[in-house]
Design a protein around this motif. Structure first.
Motif, PDB file in Angstrom:
ATOM      1  N   ALA A  25       4.033 -14.405   7.108  1.00  0.00           N
ATOM      2  CA  ALA A  25       4.986 -15.435   7.601  1.00  0.00           C
ATOM      3  C   ALA A  25       6.438 -14.812   7.208  1.00  0.00           C
ATOM      4  O   ALA A  25       7.359 -14.767   8.038  1.00  0.00           O
ATOM      5  CB  ALA A  25       4.892 -16.648   7.608  1.00  0.00           C
ATOM      6  N   GLN A  26       6.625 -14.558   6.011  1.00  0.00           N
ATOM      7  CA  GLN A  26       7.735 -14.194   5.303  1.00  0.00           C
ATOM      8  C   GLN A  26       8.313 -12.769   6.141  1.00  0.00           C
ATOM      9  O   GLN A  26       9.714 -12.799   6.520  1.00  0.00           O
ATOM     10  CB  GLN A  26       7.755 -13.983   4.105  1.00  0.00           C
ATOM     11  N   VAL A  27       7.549 -11.993   6.662  1.00  0.00           N
ATOM     12  CA  VAL A  27       8.042 -10.630   6.713  1.00  0.00           C
ATOM     13  C   VAL A  27       7.935 -10.559   8.627  1.00  0.00           C
ATOM     14  O   VAL A  27       8.807  -9.684   9.038  1.00  0.00           O
ATOM     15  CB  VAL A  27       7.289  -9.275   6.311  1.00  0.00           C
ATOM     16  N   GLY A  28       7.767 -11.704   9.182  1.00  0.00           N
ATOM     17  CA  GLY A  28       8.056 -11.986  10.489  1.00  0.00           C
ATOM     18  C   GLY A  28       7.023 -11.870  11.743  1.00  0.00           C
ATOM     19  O   GLY A  28       7.173 -11.863  12.758  1.00  0.00           O
ATOM     20  N   TYR A  29       5.877 -11.922  10.973  1.00  0.00           N
ATOM     21  CA  TYR A  29       4.704 -11.995  12.091  1.00  0.00           C
ATOM     22  C   TYR A  29       4.653 -13.177  12.677  1.00  0.00           C
ATOM     23  O   TYR A  29       4.636 -14.173  12.141  1.00  0.00           O
ATOM     24  CB  TYR A  29       3.206 -11.531  11.385  1.00  0.00           C
ATOM     25  N   ALA A  30       4.339 -13.384  13.855  1.00  0.00           N
ATOM     26  CA  ALA A  30       4.101 -14.407  14.824  1.00  0.00           C
ATOM     27  C   ALA A  30       2.765 -15.151  14.410  1.00  0.00           C
ATOM     28  O   ALA A  30       2.172 -14.447  14.004  1.00  0.00           O
ATOM     29  CB  ALA A  30       3.979 -14.255  16.234  1.00  0.00           C
ATOM     30  N   PRO A  31       2.541 -16.505  14.441  1.00  0.00           N
ATOM     31  CA  PRO A  31       1.503 -17.368  14.030  1.00  0.00           C
ATOM     32  C   PRO A  31       0.324 -16.586  14.484  1.00  0.00           C
ATOM     33  O   PRO A  31      -0.823 -16.724  14.089  1.00  0.00           O
ATOM     34  CB  PRO A  31       1.811 -18.594  14.461  1.00  0.00           C
ATOM     35  N   ALA A  32       0.362 -16.369  15.937  1.00  0.00           N
ATOM     36  CA  ALA A  32      -0.774 -15.970  16.442  1.00  0.00           C
ATOM     37  C   ALA A  32      -1.480 -14.626  15.845  1.00  0.00           C
ATOM     38  O   ALA A  32      -2.578 -14.292  15.748  1.00  0.00           O
ATOM     39  CB  ALA A  32      -0.635 -15.825  18.197  1.00  0.00           C
ATOM     40  N   VAL A  33      -0.626 -13.744  15.574  1.00  0.00           N
ATOM     41  CA  VAL A  33      -0.859 -12.204  14.910  1.00  0.00           C
ATOM     42  C   VAL A  33      -1.603 -12.859  13.367  1.00  0.00           C
ATOM     43  O   VAL A  33      -2.694 -12.106  12.930  1.00  0.00           O
ATOM     44  CB  VAL A  33       0.403 -11.674  14.518  1.00  0.00           C
ATOM     45  N   ILE A  34      -0.797 -13.714  12.523  1.00  0.00           N
ATOM     46  CA  ILE A  34      -1.584 -14.131  11.183  1.00  0.00           C
ATOM     47  C   ILE A  34      -3.011 -14.579  11.618  1.00  0.00           C
ATOM     48  O   ILE A  34      -3.902 -14.289  10.762  1.00  0.00           O
ATOM     49  CB  ILE A  34      -0.704 -15.031  10.542  1.00  0.00           C
ATOM     50  N   SER A  35      -3.013 -15.379  12.459  1.00  0.00           N
ATOM     51  CA  SER A  35      -4.464 -15.937  12.780  1.00  0.00           C
ATOM     52  C   SER A  35      -5.544 -14.971  13.056  1.00  0.00           C
ATOM     53  O   SER A  35      -6.571 -14.911  12.475  1.00  0.00           O
ATOM     54  CB  SER A  35      -4.316 -17.024  13.836  1.00  0.00           C
ATOM     55  N   LEU A  88       9.159  -4.102  14.392  1.00  0.00           N
ATOM     56  CA  LEU A  88       8.306  -4.350  15.336  1.00  0.00           C
ATOM     57  C   LEU A  88       8.393  -5.675  16.141  1.00  0.00           C
ATOM     58  O   LEU A  88       8.942  -6.481  15.321  1.00  0.00           O
ATOM     59  CB  LEU A  88       6.705  -4.188  15.334  1.00  0.00           C
ATOM     60  N   ASP A  89       8.179  -5.912  17.578  1.00  0.00           N
ATOM     61  CA  ASP A  89       8.191  -7.221  17.911  1.00  0.00           C
ATOM     62  C   ASP A  89       7.128  -8.046  17.206  1.00  0.00           C
ATOM     63  O   ASP A  89       6.023  -7.684  16.824  1.00  0.00           O
ATOM     64  CB  ASP A  89       7.641  -7.180  19.393  1.00  0.00           C
ATOM     65  N   PRO A  90       7.414  -9.410  16.760  1.00  0.00           N
ATOM     66  CA  PRO A  90       6.686  -9.984  15.868  1.00  0.00           C
ATOM     67  C   PRO A  90       5.268 -10.479  16.578  1.00  0.00           C
ATOM     68  O   PRO A  90       4.477 -10.723  15.864  1.00  0.00           O
ATOM     69  CB  PRO A  90       7.403 -11.397  15.728  1.00  0.00           C
ATOM     70  N   TRP A  91       5.035 -10.344  17.967  1.00  0.00           N
ATOM     71  CA  TRP A  91       3.872 -10.616  18.240  1.00  0.00           C
ATOM     72  C   TRP A  91       2.951  -9.491  18.435  1.00  0.00           C
ATOM     73  O   TRP A  91       1.763  -9.497  18.854  1.00  0.00           O
ATOM     74  CB  TRP A  91       3.756 -11.415  19.794  1.00  0.00           C
ATOM     75  N   LEU A  92       3.223  -8.288  17.752  1.00  0.00           N
ATOM     76  CA  LEU A  92       2.629  -6.932  17.882  1.00  0.00           C
ATOM     77  C   LEU A  92       1.789  -7.175  16.592  1.00  0.00           C
ATOM     78  O   LEU A  92       2.244  -7.219  15.630  1.00  0.00           O
ATOM     79  CB  LEU A  92       3.348  -5.734  18.065  1.00  0.00           C
ATOM     80  N   LEU A  93       0.406  -6.510  16.845  1.00  0.00           N
ATOM     81  CA  LEU A  93      -0.475  -6.435  15.647  1.00  0.00           C
ATOM     82  C   LEU A  93      -0.748  -4.848  15.454  1.00  0.00           C
ATOM     83  O   LEU A  93      -1.602  -4.492  16.403  1.00  0.00           O
ATOM     84  CB  LEU A  93      -1.657  -7.424  15.589  1.00  0.00           C
ATOM     85  N   TRP A 103      -1.723   8.262  15.349  1.00  0.00           N
ATOM     86  CA  TRP A 103      -1.530   7.335  16.578  1.00  0.00           C
ATOM     87  C   TRP A 103      -1.598   5.961  16.228  1.00  0.00           C
ATOM     88  O   TRP A 103      -1.917   5.423  15.162  1.00  0.00           O
ATOM     89  CB  TRP A 103      -3.285   7.496  17.381  1.00  0.00           C
ATOM     90  N   HIS A 104      -0.660   5.598  17.177  1.00  0.00           N
ATOM     91  CA  HIS A 104      -0.043   3.721  16.996  1.00  0.00           C
ATOM     92  C   HIS A 104      -1.251   3.180  18.098  1.00  0.00           C
ATOM     93  O   HIS A 104      -1.669   3.643  18.926  1.00  0.00           O
ATOM     94  CB  HIS A 104       1.133   3.410  17.740  1.00  0.00           C
ATOM     95  N   VAL A 105      -2.064   2.279  17.629  1.00  0.00           N
ATOM     96  CA  VAL A 105      -2.697   1.354  18.512  1.00  0.00           C
ATOM     97  C   VAL A 105      -2.134   0.020  17.958  1.00  0.00           C
ATOM     98  O   VAL A 105      -2.453  -0.681  17.169  1.00  0.00           O
ATOM     99  CB  VAL A 105      -4.389   1.467  18.082  1.00  0.00           C
ATOM    100  N   LEU A 106      -1.576  -0.622  18.862  1.00  0.00           N
ATOM    101  CA  LEU A 106      -0.646  -1.922  18.891  1.00  0.00           C
ATOM    102  C   LEU A 106      -1.618  -3.081  19.687  1.00  0.00           C
ATOM    103  O   LEU A 106      -1.353  -2.877  21.103  1.00  0.00           O
ATOM    104  CB  LEU A 106       0.548  -1.843  19.005  1.00  0.00           C
ATOM    105  N   LEU A 107      -1.787  -4.184  19.179  1.00  0.00           N
ATOM    106  CA  LEU A 107      -2.088  -5.311  19.974  1.00  0.00           C
ATOM    107  C   LEU A 107      -1.218  -6.086  20.227  1.00  0.00           C
ATOM    108  O   LEU A 107      -0.521  -6.693  19.540  1.00  0.00           O
ATOM    109  CB  LEU A 107      -3.562  -5.799  19.307  1.00  0.00           C
ATOM    110  N   ASP A 108      -1.022  -6.406  21.465  1.00  0.00           N
ATOM    111  CA  ASP A 108       0.158  -7.286  22.078  1.00  0.00           C
ATOM    112  C   ASP A 108      -0.434  -8.545  22.209  1.00  0.00           C
ATOM    113  O   ASP A 108      -1.278  -8.764  23.277  1.00  0.00           O
ATOM    114  CB  ASP A 108       0.657  -6.645  23.193  1.00  0.00           C
ATOM    115  N   THR A 109      -0.412  -9.592  21.262  1.00  0.00           N
ATOM    116  CA  THR A 109      -0.964 -11.089  21.182  1.00  0.00           C
ATOM    117  C   THR A 109      -0.115 -11.746  22.509  1.00  0.00           C
ATOM    118  O   THR A 109      -0.585 -12.747  22.695  1.00  0.00           O
ATOM    119  CB  THR A 109      -1.025 -11.638  19.911  1.00  0.00           C
TER     120      THR A 109
END
Length: 237
Positions: A25-35, A88-93, A103-109
């Motif tokens: 949370a401190q570094v900026g991930y969205a709650p859905a990503v942390i979950s 990165l945008d905070p909703w990306l994992l 390679w990047h493999v980014l999950l857009d929540t």
């Protein structure tokens, strides 16, 4: 490349160590990503940091039970590459943490899609619909384009992406076991290396395909038998 040893995958719930939710949370991930971090399986460090066991060349899996990976996952180019980029945008994992040419493999929540592309691939992406819909790149932004090129990467619905990813390995259309960069048995290998090397690689792939089928892949898979025969052969893993 070798198989991951049995027991290499760690499944949730993660308790030793857990995902550091406060740091995430401190570094900026969205709650859905942390979950989601808490619900993903992770590969143990012995297999994850062994280049010979990579599925994708020069790219390892992210492990969000590691504080270092939590921090680096916020960067478009983790671990010292282009460190001055905005996060990165905070909703990306990020599911993987590439090297400079991985390679990047980014999950857009937020959208429920995956953005997958080579970290040196902006030139290859420029003919895609996703790239062009953003319009002409202003000259003043050209030098920083790489910072946010992930926003222009092709979008694939996540269910489709993971279904096709699983199917391509289950069907043996991809064989990363010998070489993560040469994992397509049908690929026409132009001799950037010697013709002898190319021919040997094709023979290895043929042998591997035959051994998979001999050992019952996929429905009657006898893993121990496969490993024993592969290690006893001339192309041991």
């Amino acid at each position: 490349m070798g198989h991951w040893p049995e027991g290499s995958l760690r499944y949730p719930p993660h308790t030793d160590p857990p995902v550091n939710e406060a740091l995430a949370a401190q570094v900026g991930y969205a709650p859905a990503v942390i979950s989601l971090m808490k619900r993903l399986p992770y590969l143990d460090s012995e297999a994850n940091f062994d280049d010979s066991k990579y599925i994708i060349g020069r790219t390892r899996w992210a492990d969000y039970t590691s504080d270092a990976d939590i921090a680096e996952g916020r960067h478009p180019y983790p671990y010292e590459y282009l460190r001055h980029c905005p996060d990165l945008d905070p909703w990306l994992l990020p599911l993987m943490l590439p090297r400079t040419d991985g390679w990047h493999v980014l999950l857009d929540t937020k959208l429920g899609v995956v953005r997958a592309y080579n970290t040196e691939g902006s030139q290859l992406l420029r003919n895609t619909v996703e790239w062009r819909r953003h319009g002409v790149i202003p000259a003043a932004e050209a030098h920083t384009l790489q910072w946010t090129e992930y926003r222009r990467a092709p979008l694939v619905p996540s269910a489709r992406y993971f279904t096709e990813l699983i199917d391509t390995y289950r069907s043996l259309d991809r064989l990363p076991i010998i070489d993560a960069d040469r994992n397509d048995p049908k690929e026409k290998l132009y001799p950037s290396r010697s013709a002898r090397h190319v021919n040997r690689r094709k023979e290895e792939q043929k042998m591997l395909l035959a051994l998979y089928r001999e050992c019952g892949w996929p429905n009657n898979w006898r893993r121990a038998e496969f490993i024993s025969k592969w290690e006893a052969g001339s192309y041991g893993i």
